[in-house]
Design an enzyme around this catalytic site. Structure first.
Site, PDB file in Angstrom:
ATOM      1  CE1 TYR A   1       1.945  -7.200   8.279  1.00 50.48           C
ATOM      2  CE2 TYR A   1       1.240  -6.537  10.447  1.00 50.48           C
ATOM      3  CZ  TYR A   1       2.000  -5.876   9.612  1.00 50.48           C
ATOM      4  OH  TYR A   1       3.271  -5.437   9.778  1.00 50.48           O
ATOM      5  CB  SER A   2      -4.110 -10.029   3.903  1.00 50.68           C
ATOM      6  OG  SER A   2      -4.107  -9.033   3.715  1.00 50.68           O
TER       7      SER A   2
ATOM      8  CB  CYS B   1      -4.578  -8.171  -2.648  1.00 45.93           C
ATOM      9  SG  CYS B   1      -4.329  -7.564  -0.444  1.00 45.93           S
TER      10      CYS B   1
ATOM     11  CD  GLU C   1      -7.567  -5.749   1.662  1.00 43.81           C
ATOM     12  OE1 GLU C   1      -8.808  -5.513   2.016  1.00 43.81           O
ATOM     13  OE2 GLU C   1      -6.453  -6.791   2.101  1.00 43.81           O
TER      14      GLU C   1
ATOM     15  CE1 TYR D   1       0.791  -4.378   1.646  1.00 41.30           C
ATOM     16  CE2 TYR D   1      -1.967  -5.508   1.261  1.00 41.30           C
ATOM     17  CZ  TYR D   1      -0.619  -5.804   1.610  1.00 41.30           C
ATOM     18  OH  TYR D   1      -0.133  -6.779   0.601  1.00 41.30           O
TER      19      TYR D   1
HETATM   20  C1  LIG Z   1      -5.827  -4.341   4.243  1.00 40.43           C
HETATM   21  C2  LIG Z   1      -3.918  -3.946   4.576  1.00 40.43           C
HETATM   22  C3  LIG Z   1      -3.962  -5.296   4.801  1.00 40.43           C
HETATM   23  C4  LIG Z   1      -2.080  -5.465   4.619  1.00 40.43           C
HETATM   24  N1  LIG Z   1      -1.774  -6.467   4.971  1.00 40.43           N
HETATM   25  C5  LIG Z   1       0.382  -7.174   4.631  1.00 40.43           C
HETATM   26  C6  LIG Z   1       0.094  -8.289   4.674  1.00 40.43           C
HETATM   27  O1  LIG Z   1      -0.529  -9.325   4.727  1.00 40.43           O
HETATM   28  N2  LIG Z   1       1.679  -8.914   4.782  1.00 40.43           N
HETATM   29  C7  LIG Z   1       2.369  -7.483   4.953  1.00 40.43           C
HETATM   30  O2  LIG Z   1       3.632  -7.909   5.313  1.00 40.43           O
HETATM   31  N3  LIG Z   1       2.248  -6.058   5.351  1.00 40.43           N
HETATM   32  C8  LIG Z   1       0.473  -5.906   4.601  1.00 40.43           C
HETATM   33  N4  LIG Z   1       0.204  -4.684   5.284  1.00 40.43           N
HETATM   34  C9  LIG Z   1       1.344  -3.719   5.398  1.00 40.43           C
HETATM   35  C10 LIG Z   1       1.400  -3.625   7.107  1.00 40.43           C
HETATM   36  O3  LIG Z   1       0.198  -3.066   7.754  1.00 40.43           O
HETATM   37  C11 LIG Z   1       1.885  -2.188   7.527  1.00 40.43           C
HETATM   38  O4  LIG Z   1       1.598  -1.494   6.872  1.00 40.43           O
HETATM   39  C12 LIG Z   1       3.660  -3.161   7.091  1.00 40.43           C
HETATM   40  O5  LIG Z   1       3.891  -4.141   7.549  1.00 40.43           O
HETATM   41  C13 LIG Z   1       4.661  -1.250   7.657  1.00 40.43           C
HETATM   42  O6  LIG Z   1       4.323  -1.307   8.846  1.00 40.43           O
HETATM   43  P1  LIG Z   1       5.841  -1.414   9.960  1.00 40.43           P
HETATM   44  O7  LIG Z   1       5.075  -1.607  11.080  1.00 40.43           O
HETATM   45  O8  LIG Z   1       6.814  -2.076   9.797  1.00 40.43           O
HETATM   46  O9  LIG Z   1       6.313   0.172   8.780  1.00 40.43           O
HETATM   47  P2  LIG Z   1       6.099   1.377   9.476  1.00 40.43           P
HETATM   48  O10 LIG Z   1       7.118   1.857  10.929  1.00 40.43           O
HETATM   49  O11 LIG Z   1       4.626   1.560  10.103  1.00 40.43           O
HETATM   50  O12 LIG Z   1       6.370   2.391   8.657  1.00 40.43           O
HETATM   51  C14 LIG Z   1       7.867   2.641   8.205  1.00 40.43           C
HETATM   52  C15 LIG Z   1       8.147   3.647   7.243  1.00 40.43           C
HETATM   53  O13 LIG Z   1       7.713   2.682   6.112  1.00 40.43           O
HETATM   54  C16 LIG Z   1       6.205   3.143   4.982  1.00 40.43           C
HETATM   55  N5  LIG Z   1       5.993   1.406   4.718  1.00 40.43           N
HETATM   56  C17 LIG Z   1       5.119   1.032   5.695  1.00 40.43           C
HETATM   57  N6  LIG Z   1       4.479  -0.041   4.878  1.00 40.43           N
HETATM   58  C18 LIG Z   1       5.370   0.215   3.627  1.00 40.43           C
HETATM   59  C19 LIG Z   1       5.697  -0.743   2.189  1.00 40.43           C
HETATM   60  N7  LIG Z   1       4.725  -2.253   2.986  1.00 40.43           N
HETATM   61  N8  LIG Z   1       6.741  -0.650   1.856  1.00 40.43           N
HETATM   62  C20 LIG Z   1       7.163  -0.149   2.047  1.00 40.43           C
HETATM   63  N9  LIG Z   1       7.065   1.689   3.221  1.00 40.43           N
HETATM   64  C21 LIG Z   1       6.467   1.053   4.184  1.00 40.43           C
HETATM   65  C22 LIG Z   1       5.947   3.614   6.123  1.00 40.43           C
HETATM   66  O14 LIG Z   1       5.439   4.973   5.589  1.00 40.43           O
HETATM   67  C23 LIG Z   1       7.460   4.855   6.532  1.00 40.43           C
HETATM   68  O15 LIG Z   1       7.590   5.490   6.689  1.00 40.43           O
HETATM   69  C24 LIG Z   1      -1.211  -4.755   5.005  1.00 40.43           C
HETATM   70  C25 LIG Z   1      -2.129  -3.380   5.542  1.00 40.43           C
HETATM   71  C26 LIG Z   1      -3.137  -3.105   4.807  1.00 40.43           C
HETATM   72  C27 LIG Z   1      -4.083  -1.705   5.219  1.00 40.43           C
END
Ligand SMILES: Cc1cc2nc3c(=O)[nH]c(=O)nc-3n(C[C@H](O)[C@H](O)[C@H](O)COP(=O)(O)OP(=O)(O)OC[C@H]3O[C@@H](n4cnc5c(N)ncnc54)[C@H](O)[C@@H]3O)c2cc1C
Ligand code: SF4
Ligand code: SF4
Length: 426
Positions: A214-215, A384, A424, A426
């Site tokens: 998370y950023s 981003c 950046e 994602y």
């Molecule tokens: C560099 C970087 C910075 C990030 N910063 C932020 C941030 O500031 N705030 C933030 O909320 N997230 C951010 N993310 C995304 C975060 O890391 C997670 O991927 C996100 O919260 C989903 O994780 P989860 O465990 O809830 O879902 P998971 O259990 O990992 O995924 C459940 C399902 O949802 C899908 N999925 C995953 N992410 C998303 C999405 N964003 N939209 C729709 N479907 C998705 C997956 O493919 C999977 O099928 C960032 C990612 C990166 C790589």
């Protein structure tokens, strides 16, 4: 005559699944598409990787920098790598000998570049790859970033000191502003860096959940100035990228946290998506949804500097997209920022009875101002948000430059080389 020399043994490039935080940086960086992933692991294709090393320094954890001497015929397949929970050990000299390899066999780095398949493109057309313009070095005046102080195998504990919905939307589209306090544990951060949170419990395979990144949404001196705390902007994931219902593991865990709860944190990560610190440097921020987190951090740091009266900032320009105004994080607080401090441009793609408008549309509307900034070596661009925005945004920058009669190849290359265009997504 076939002059090819048989390569009996290679240094195979592998990713350590125990340390990797699945941030996608390597996959976005690799110029030849050698990296892929599934829900579990990031892996490298031995037949495509040409050991160019472009992915090594951008990796925030160092998990990408692993190499194993392997008989070419026995190189680990991606199917095999996708099942790993840890890296296999190096083969011993005896094992290599048993494979018919002797000390005299020259070890080659991974696959030859000539074997690399190029991305498909129509005849006479060069495929546009937005990732190639993203800088991997910080702006020259960025402050020193500390990274990996708390690696995946030695996380630190933070206490939740704040958690509220920062959108006007209801539960389905909630995005939360979370404040984490590190107490007496040092946790120095800069705007643009990120952390990762390890959700408790295990996945469907009985393995501990991997950390999600998370950023950081707060400036370097804390969400509350002078306190050892940071803030995050986290959106509940309630549907996957294809719109199917799903309950994201970490985002829902974080959004449900209560004040006083403890969380396991690793990081900080990131040493290039950092803001310039020199007076009169301009910052153009282009984001969607939670991609606003690093932009909030940079804006707030500049606001605090301006308030101190000791820093002469350049222009701040923000392009901010969301489906609706109600889903846009921090919409209310953004309205209160002085117009002579920041130039804000919104784009909403799902406002009822309004045409769809994306950030790149807002950018094209402001092309006269953007081109002046693109010509100026003091301008720094930050993108981003969701992966799907990246190409459209970089194409919009290219078009703004080209329509002004300037050369995008020259300007795009300078932006990358000088650490002035950061992507950046994602
Ligand atoms: C560099 C970087 C910075 C990030 N910063 C932020 C941030 O500031 N705030 C933030 O909320 N997230 C951010 N993310 C995304 C975060 O890391 C997670 O991927 C996100 O919260 C989903 O994780 P989860 O465990 O809830 O879902 P998971 O259990 O990992 O995924 C459940 C399902 O949802 C899908 N999925 C995953 N992410 C998303 C999405 N964003 N939209 C729709 N479907 C998705 C997956 O493919 C999977 O099928 C960032 C990612 C990166 C790589
Ligand atoms: S070393 Fe180069 S080719 Fe191999 S995965 Fe990294 S970026 Fe791709
Ligand atoms: S942590 Fe490193 S290896 Fe893992 S996905 Fe990110 S860049 Fe790739």
């Amino acid at each position: 005559m076939d002059m090819a020399v048989e390569v009996k043994v290679i240094k195979q490039h592998l990713i350590d699944p125990e340390i990797c935080i699945r941030c996608n940086t390597c996959e976005a960086t690799c110029p030849v598409g050698a990296i892929t992933h599934d829900d579990r692991n990031y892996v490298v294709r031995a037949d495509i990787c040409n050991s160019c090393m472009a992915c090594i320094s951008p990796c925030p954890t160092g998990s990408i920098d692993n190499w194993r001497t392997m008989p070419t015929a026995r190189a680990y397949s991606i199917e095999e790598q996708l099942t790993w929970d840890e890296l296999p050990a190096e083969l011993s000299p005896e094992q290599l000998e048993a494979e018919g390899l002797s000390a005299g066999d020259e070890v080659q780095l991974q696959a030859a570049a000539s074997a690399v398949p190029q991305p498909p493109s129509a005849p006479g057309e060069v495929a546009f790859n937005s990732a190639q313009y993203g800088a991997t070095t910080p702006p020259w005046s960025a402050a020193h970033a500390y990274t990996n102080l708390y690696p995946p195998k030695a996380p630190t504990t933070a206490t939740v000191v704040g958690n509220f919905n920062c959108t006007e939307a209801g539960y389905e589209n909630q995005t939360h502003h979370i404040v984490l306090d590190f107490g007496s544990m040092p946790f120095p951060v800069l705007e643009g860096q990120s952390i990762a949170i390890i959700p408790p419990g295990v996945d469907a395979n009985g393995k501990p959940h991997f950390a999600r990144q998370y950023s950081i949404a707060s400036p370097r001196n804390g969400e509350r100035p002078g306190y050892n705390n940071i803030s995050l902007t986290v959106k509940r994931v309630l549907e996957d990228h294809h719109g199917n219902p799903v309950r994201g593991v970490c985002s829902n865990y974080v959004c449900d946290l209560k004040v006083g709860d403890k969380v396991q944190v690793i990081g900080p990560f990131g040493n290039s998506f950092l803001m310039p610190n020199h007076p009169k440097s301009h910052i153009v921020m282009i984001c969607t949804g939670t991609g606003s987190a690093p932009m909030r951090a940079m804006t707030e740091w500049r606001r605090r500097l301006r308030k101190s009266g000791k820093f002469e900032g350049g222009k701040l320009m923000l392009f901010f997209g969301a489906r609706t105004q109600q889903e846009l994080p921090y919409f209310g607080p953004l309205q209160t920022l002085p117009k002579d401090f920041i130039d804000i441009n919104f784009a909403f793609s799902r406002t009822p009875e309004q045409p769809k408008r994306y950030v790149q549309d807002a950018m094209r509307d402001r092309k006269a101002d953007l081109v002046e900034l693109l010509k100026d070596g003091q301008s720094h661009f930050y993108v981003c948000g969701l992966k799907s925005m990246e190409e459209g945004v970089v194409l919009a920058l290219r078009d703004v430059v080209t329509e002004a009669g300037l050369d995008w190849d020259t300007i795009g290359a300078a932006l990358k080389r000088e650490g002035r265009l950061h992507l950046e997504t994602y």
